[in-house]
Scaffold this active site. Structure first.
Site, PDB file in Angstrom:
ATOM      1  N   GLY A 126     -20.531 -26.699  43.772  1.00  0.00           N
ATOM      2  CA  GLY A 126     -21.896 -26.338  41.981  1.00  0.00           C
ATOM      3  C   GLY A 126     -21.546 -25.077  41.681  1.00  0.00           C
ATOM      4  O   GLY A 126     -22.000 -24.516  41.390  1.00  0.00           O
TER       5      GLY A 126
ATOM      6  N   ARG B 256     -17.984 -39.435  40.207  1.00  0.00           N
ATOM      7  CA  ARG B 256     -17.875 -40.688  40.619  1.00  0.00           C
ATOM      8  C   ARG B 256     -18.295 -40.975  38.704  1.00  0.00           C
ATOM      9  O   ARG B 256     -18.102 -40.735  37.684  1.00  0.00           O
ATOM     10  CB  ARG B 256     -19.757 -41.005  40.825  1.00  0.00           C
ATOM     11  CG  ARG B 256     -20.087 -40.377  41.920  1.00  0.00           C
ATOM     12  CD  ARG B 256     -18.736 -40.848  43.180  1.00  0.00           C
ATOM     13  NE  ARG B 256     -19.376 -42.855  43.167  1.00  0.00           N
ATOM     14  CZ  ARG B 256     -18.224 -43.360  44.016  1.00  0.00           C
ATOM     15  NH1 ARG B 256     -18.864 -42.751  45.829  1.00  0.00           N
ATOM     16  NH2 ARG B 256     -18.748 -44.514  44.283  1.00  0.00           N
TER      17      ARG B 256
ATOM     18  N   ASN C  28     -17.730 -33.122  29.832  1.00  0.00           N
ATOM     19  CA  ASN C  28     -17.123 -33.001  31.698  1.00  0.00           C
ATOM     20  C   ASN C  28     -16.407 -31.677  31.184  1.00  0.00           C
ATOM     21  O   ASN C  28     -15.967 -31.407  29.774  1.00  0.00           O
ATOM     22  CB  ASN C  28     -16.975 -34.038  31.634  1.00  0.00           C
ATOM     23  CG  ASN C  28     -15.733 -34.447  32.748  1.00  0.00           C
ATOM     24  OD1 ASN C  28     -15.832 -33.253  33.946  1.00  0.00           O
ATOM     25  ND2 ASN C  28     -14.606 -34.110  32.835  1.00  0.00           N
TER      26      ASN C  28
ATOM     27  N   HIS D  72     -12.115 -30.620  32.529  1.00  0.00           N
ATOM     28  CA  HIS D  72     -11.025 -31.187  33.583  1.00  0.00           C
ATOM     29  C   HIS D  72     -10.238 -30.132  33.617  1.00  0.00           C
ATOM     30  O   HIS D  72     -10.482 -29.272  32.990  1.00  0.00           O
ATOM     31  CB  HIS D  72     -10.662 -32.427  32.581  1.00  0.00           C
ATOM     32  CG  HIS D  72      -9.369 -33.297  33.532  1.00  0.00           C
ATOM     33  ND1 HIS D  72      -9.413 -33.863  34.636  1.00  0.00           N
ATOM     34  CD2 HIS D  72      -7.990 -32.625  33.283  1.00  0.00           C
ATOM     35  CE1 HIS D  72      -8.708 -33.987  35.164  1.00  0.00           C
ATOM     36  NE2 HIS D  72      -8.039 -33.992  34.926  1.00  0.00           N
TER      37      HIS D  72
ATOM     38  N   GLU E 145     -11.464 -19.659  37.039  1.00  0.00           N
ATOM     39  CA  GLU E 145     -10.954 -18.933  35.611  1.00  0.00           C
ATOM     40  C   GLU E 145     -11.478 -19.204  34.101  1.00  0.00           C
ATOM     41  O   GLU E 145     -12.557 -18.746  33.817  1.00  0.00           O
ATOM     42  CB  GLU E 145     -10.482 -17.669  35.854  1.00  0.00           C
ATOM     43  CG  GLU E 145     -10.457 -16.779  36.878  1.00  0.00           C
ATOM     44  CD  GLU E 145      -9.303 -15.090  37.242  1.00  0.00           C
ATOM     45  OE1 GLU E 145      -8.897 -14.554  36.652  1.00  0.00           O
ATOM     46  OE2 GLU E 145      -9.005 -14.967  38.775  1.00  0.00           O
TER      47      GLU E 145
HETATM   48  C1  GRF Z   1     -13.400 -27.816  38.682  1.00  0.00           C
HETATM   49  O1  GRF Z   1     -12.336 -28.116  39.045  1.00  0.00           O
HETATM   50  C2  GRF Z   1     -13.456 -28.497  37.240  1.00  0.00           C
HETATM   51  O2  GRF Z   1     -12.366 -29.379  36.257  1.00  0.00           O
HETATM   52  C3  GRF Z   1     -13.681 -29.873  37.875  1.00  0.00           C
HETATM   53  O3  GRF Z   1     -14.565 -30.354  39.310  1.00  0.00           O
HETATM   54  C4  GRF Z   1     -14.566 -28.817  39.363  1.00  0.00           C
HETATM   55  C5  GRF Z   1     -14.994 -27.773  39.725  1.00  0.00           C
HETATM   56  O4  GRF Z   1     -16.267 -27.989  40.671  1.00  0.00           O
HETATM   57  N1  GRF Z   1     -14.312 -30.843  36.817  1.00  0.00           N
HETATM   58  P1  GRF Z   1     -17.461 -27.316  41.356  1.00  0.00           P
HETATM   59  O5  GRF Z   1     -17.921 -27.079  40.065  1.00  0.00           O
HETATM   60  O6  GRF Z   1     -16.754 -25.805  42.161  1.00  0.00           O
HETATM   61  O7  GRF Z   1     -18.055 -28.276  42.408  1.00  0.00           O
END
Ligand code: GRF
Length: 222
Positions: A20, A99, A113, A115, A183
């Site tokens: 999170g 998922r 999303n 990535h 970051e």
């Molecule tokens: C990051 O690598 C982001 O790019 C990917 O999930 C990671 C963050 O997960 N979508 P979280 O917010 O630390 O759970």
């Protein structure tokens, strides 16, 4: 997407699976009035994760919709998006959600999303978490980064909204690189979501056009 009055924060559902950190960052932005959204619900694919605790601490409606409770991806996806509809979410924000879900037609162009690479490099099935950064280092590219994109029914494939490059440095480890990319994510994701909330983002086939901020100097992402 239906137009809202600029004064109303856009209701959003956040999907997560783990720590999170992304949710934490969005909450900090909302708190400091830099992100005009209201997180109406947090949905986790896993019970007992820190992301759910963050939601609870912030007083946000949260629940677990676990894939193991459903017989197919279709049934699981229906449950996830029904939960988003219940809170009238205008946008679904994937925040470390691992998922695969099928996007129903009423959420087409309304799921985003982030990535941790420059799509279309180092993305697709199996590329998540530190695997992405290890693959970047193994390949030897000099530039990586992060990508905010709309989600469609293929892994990491929907139209790209914004990208931010991050240099790969001599001696980088996957952990160091992941920290620098994250970051960059903390700037880029709120900037993209804020642009959507302001109705400045338009999908034109695979091209995403973003209107400039009215009466503003070049856009800031911090
Ligand atoms: C990051 O690598 C982001 O790019 C990917 O999930 C990671 C963050 O997960 N979508 P979280 O917010 O630390 O759970």
């Amino acid at each position: 997407m239906t137009k809202r009055q600029p004064s109303q924060p856009m209701p959003v559902a956040v999907l997560l699976s783990g720590t999170g950190r992304t949710l934490d960052n969005l909450l900090a932005r909302i708190e400091s009035d830099r992100l005009p959204i209201r997180i109406a619900r947090v949905i986790s694919s896993h019970a007992g994760v820190r992301g759910l605790q963050i939601a609870a601490d912030a007083g946000i409606d949260h629940r677990v919709v676990a894939p193991g409770d459903y017989r197919s991806v279709e049934q699981y996806s229906r449950a996830v998006f029904e939960s988003c509809r219940e809170v009238a979410a205008r946008l679904v924000v994937m925040a470390g959600f691992i998922r695969f879900v099928r996007i129903p037609s009423d959420f087409d162009g309304r799921v985003v999303n982030i990535h941790p690479s420059l799509i279309p490099a180092f993305c697709g099935k199996g590329y998540y978490g530190s695997r992405v950064h290890r693959a970047v280092l193994e390949y030897g590219v000099k530039l990586t980064g992060c990508t905010v994109h709309f989600v469609d029914n293929q892994y990491d494939h929907g139209p790209i909204i914004m990208q931010q490059a991050v240099p790969v440095l001599d001696g980088d480890t996957a952990e160091r690189l992941a920290a620098r990319v994250f970051e960059a994510e903390c700037q880029l994701y709120p900037a993209a979501i804020a642009a959507i909330a302001a109705n400045r983002v338009h999908i034109e086939d695979r091209w995403v056009r973003i209107d400039p901020v009215p009466n503003a100097a070049p856009e800031e992402t911090s």
